[in-house]
Design a protein around this motif. Structure first.
Motif, short mmCIF file in Angstrom:
data_model
loop_
_atom_site.label_atom_id
_atom_site.label_comp_id
_atom_site.label_asym_id
_atom_site.label_seq_id
_atom_site.Cartn_x
_atom_site.Cartn_y
_atom_site.Cartn_z
N THR A 128 0.83 -1.21 0.00
CA THR A 128 0.00 0.00 0.00
C THR A 128 0.86 1.26 0.00
O THR A 128 2.01 1.25 0.44
N ALA A 129 0.26 2.32 -0.48
CA ALA A 129 0.87 3.65 -0.42
C ALA A 129 -0.12 4.64 0.17
O ALA A 129 -1.32 4.52 -0.05
N VAL A 188 -0.41 -0.18 -11.62
CA VAL A 188 0.46 -0.91 -12.54
C VAL A 188 1.70 -1.45 -11.80
O VAL A 188 2.25 -2.48 -12.17
N GLN A 189 2.11 -0.77 -10.75
CA GLN A 189 3.27 -1.24 -9.97
C GLN A 189 2.87 -2.32 -8.95
O GLN A 189 3.72 -2.82 -8.20
N GLY A 190 1.57 -2.67 -8.87
CA GLY A 190 1.14 -3.65 -7.89
C GLY A 190 1.02 -3.08 -6.48
O GLY A 190 1.16 -3.80 -5.49
N ILE A 191 0.77 -1.78 -6.40
CA ILE A 191 0.67 -1.09 -5.11
C ILE A 191 -0.70 -0.41 -5.05
O ILE A 191 -1.15 0.17 -6.03
N ARG A 192 -1.36 -0.53 -3.91
CA ARG A 192 -2.70 0.04 -3.78
C ARG A 192 -2.63 1.39 -3.07
O ARG A 192 -2.01 1.50 -2.01
N LEU A 193 -3.25 2.40 -3.63
CA LEU A 193 -3.34 3.69 -2.93
C LEU A 193 -4.39 3.53 -1.84
O LEU A 193 -5.58 3.36 -2.12
N ALA A 194 -3.96 3.56 -0.58
CA ALA A 194 -4.85 3.22 0.53
C ALA A 194 -5.54 4.44 1.13
O ALA A 194 -6.67 4.33 1.61
N GLU A 195 -4.89 5.58 1.12
CA GLU A 195 -5.49 6.77 1.72
C GLU A 195 -4.75 8.02 1.26
O GLU A 195 -3.57 7.98 0.95
N VAL A 196 -5.50 9.11 1.22
CA VAL A 196 -4.94 10.40 0.78
C VAL A 196 -5.34 11.46 1.80
O VAL A 196 -6.47 11.45 2.30
N ARG A 197 -4.43 12.34 2.10
CA ARG A 197 -4.79 13.52 2.88
C ARG A 197 -4.38 14.77 2.12
O ARG A 197 -3.29 14.81 1.54
N VAL A 198 -5.24 15.77 2.14
CA VAL A 198 -4.91 17.06 1.55
C VAL A 198 -4.73 18.04 2.70
O VAL A 198 -5.65 18.20 3.52
N ASN A 203 1.87 2.59 5.87
CA ASN A 203 1.89 2.16 4.47
C ASN A 203 3.32 1.80 4.07
O ASN A 203 4.27 2.24 4.70
N ASP A 204 3.44 1.00 3.01
CA ASP A 204 4.77 0.66 2.53
C ASP A 204 5.47 1.88 1.94
O ASP A 204 6.69 2.02 2.05
N TYR A 205 4.69 2.74 1.30
CA TYR A 205 5.26 3.92 0.65
C TYR A 205 4.41 5.14 0.97
O TYR A 205 3.21 5.03 1.23
N LEU A 206 5.06 6.29 0.93
CA LEU A 206 4.31 7.54 1.07
C LEU A 206 4.76 8.50 -0.02
O LEU A 206 5.96 8.72 -0.20
N PHE A 207 3.80 9.04 -0.74
CA PHE A 207 4.09 10.05 -1.76
C PHE A 207 3.53 11.39 -1.31
O PHE A 207 2.40 11.46 -0.82
N THR A 227 10.85 0.52 -10.34
CA THR A 227 11.89 0.52 -9.30
C THR A 227 11.35 0.19 -7.91
O THR A 227 12.12 0.00 -6.98
N LEU A 228 10.03 0.15 -7.75
CA LEU A 228 9.44 -0.09 -6.43
C LEU A 228 8.93 -1.52 -6.34
O LEU A 228 8.28 -2.01 -7.25
N GLU A 229 9.17 -2.15 -5.17
CA GLU A 229 8.65 -3.49 -4.98
C GLU A 229 7.14 -3.41 -4.73
O GLU A 229 6.66 -2.58 -3.96
N GLY A 230 6.40 -4.28 -5.42
CA GLY A 230 4.96 -4.33 -5.23
C GLY A 230 4.47 -5.75 -5.34
O GLY A 230 5.27 -6.68 -5.45
N GLY A 231 3.18 -5.94 -5.31
CA GLY A 231 2.59 -7.26 -5.45
C GLY A 231 2.11 -7.46 -6.87
O GLY A 231 2.54 -6.79 -7.80
N ALA A 232 1.19 -8.40 -7.04
CA ALA A 232 0.60 -8.60 -8.36
C ALA A 232 -0.24 -7.37 -8.70
O ALA A 232 -0.99 -6.89 -7.85
#
Lengths: 255, 255
Positions: B8-9, B37-47, B66-70, B167-172
């Motif tokens: 997740t991200a 497409v990278q196999g990563i789910r966007l789990a939540e967003v804050r503005v 989360n695994d990643y944060l953008f 470049t990022l590890e993800g799932g299916a």
């Protein structure tokens, strides 16, 4: 300057379709603009999935620290519409069928096959709630305390906002002016910083763009006080002019 | 079904311009689609606004779960660009000038007046960070641990995502199919609910619309497993057909 209360709202956008990228949210900008006119500032937004725990956490956090909380999405008739249930859990109240909402749905679906069990889901509200008129389709929005539960479809959300116009207490509306300039924002960053310091009650946003092979920026100055806004805009104009960047009042149009 | 990790991200959109309604965010949908497409789910967003405390809270909460944060926005040269400072505070590290970022800016601005103090702000990174290539303009993006600090301008953000592709590890990767149907979603809500229960590893979203005076809905079925997806789509099609609502494979186009 007298210190005045700033009224704020939080917003929770509910829906897997936003987080999957399938649907482009339009309700954040729509709500923000409407709130500006009501004298209320949109302070924070969270986008969460159709998941009870995620909705409960976001709703309970944002309703506690803002004057108002708006949610959008998840109030239709299908399995993934769990907003009313989740907000009832957040509030620790029962879900009940609102008699007036049921009557509205019965009238709306009278010539469309009647109110089925699935459609009746749209008459369910957190106990203690009142309705927000839906001028576009059947199912109404819901108000419970400082929480406003709105439709996710933008034009239905717009109709519900219209029904609420003028009914919420707010402060002085935020007013704004825009100045456009053919400059790289990095050329005028220091100058901008000086004006920001001199006018602590004004917010100044800097929005760079590229057009016709040139760089430019629009500067948006916002304030609740018209006189301070005018002085800040005047000083920024003068400084930009003096630095060799004449301003375009109203901003430079991007299309 | 073997249990597989779901990557997740989280995402933090930084900027008063989004919360004021001035700018329509496009980066949530853009990032979501790229993550799929990278196999990563966007789990939540804050503005959040251009406010240090707000950025620190959002970054620290979302990077932990989360695994990643953008993040998007707030990395330009002006006073309201405080993302790097706020994230450094969140991480408890110093802000340092990255030598390679400085070199990139010197090359980019060589024929544009050189690197001024304001422009040098864009070479500042949280200590320990590496750079993300910016193929569109000068200032690079920044990676620090699991945090990716990206530009707010959508086409620059797109270029940075492009540089990160693969470049990022993800799932299916999540795959999806869409079925369109000329029906009110409330007519088929029970039927949908049955299919949702029978396929717990598939997500089914229901997206109603009005077109040419008729109501319809597109149903989007998502799953990481192609075989399960196909069976779920097959069963939903069969049930809709049997209920008198023939499906349009691929969905009904809305324009």
């Amino acid at each position: 300057m007298t210190s005045t209360k700033i009224w704020t709202a939080g917003m929770v956008v509910i829906g897997d379709e936003i987080l999957s990228g399938r649907t482009q949210d339009k309700n954040v900008a729509q709500l923000a603009k409407w709130l500006n006119v009501q004298g209320i500032r949109l302070a924070e937004v969270r986008v969460v999935s159709d998941d009870e725990a995620a909705i409960v956490e976001a709703v309970n956090t944002l309703r506690a620290r803002n004057d108002y909380l708006f949610t959008t999405g998840g109030i239709g008739p299908t399995h993934d519409d769990i907003t009313v249930d989740a907000i009832s859990v957040a509030l620790g109240v029962d879900v009940v069928v609102h008699p007036k909402a049921k009557a509205v749905l019965e009238a709306y679906y009278a010539d469309k096959g009647g109110v089925t069990e699935a459609r009746l889901r749209m008459a369910r509200v957190p106990d203690g709630a009142e309705l927000i008129e839906n001028r576009m389709s059947g199912a109404p929005g819901i108000r419970r305390g400082n929480i406003f539960i709105m439709a996710g479809v933008p034009h239905i959300m717009a109709g519900m906002l219209d029904a609420l116009t003028g009914t919420l207490e707010g402060g002085a509306p935020l007013i704004s002016e825009t100045l456009g300039c053919w400059t790289a924002e990095s050329e005028v960053a220091n100058l901008l910083g000086e004006v920001v310091k001199a006018y602590p009650d004004c917010q100044i946003g800097s929005y760079p763009f590229f057009r016709e092979g040139r760089v430019g920026a629009n500067f948006v100055i916002r304030c609740t006080d018209a006189e301070q806004l005018a002085r800040c805009v005047g000083e920024l104009s003068t400084k930009l002019d003096a630095a060799g960047y004449p301003v375009t009042p109203g901003g430079i149009a991007l299309r």
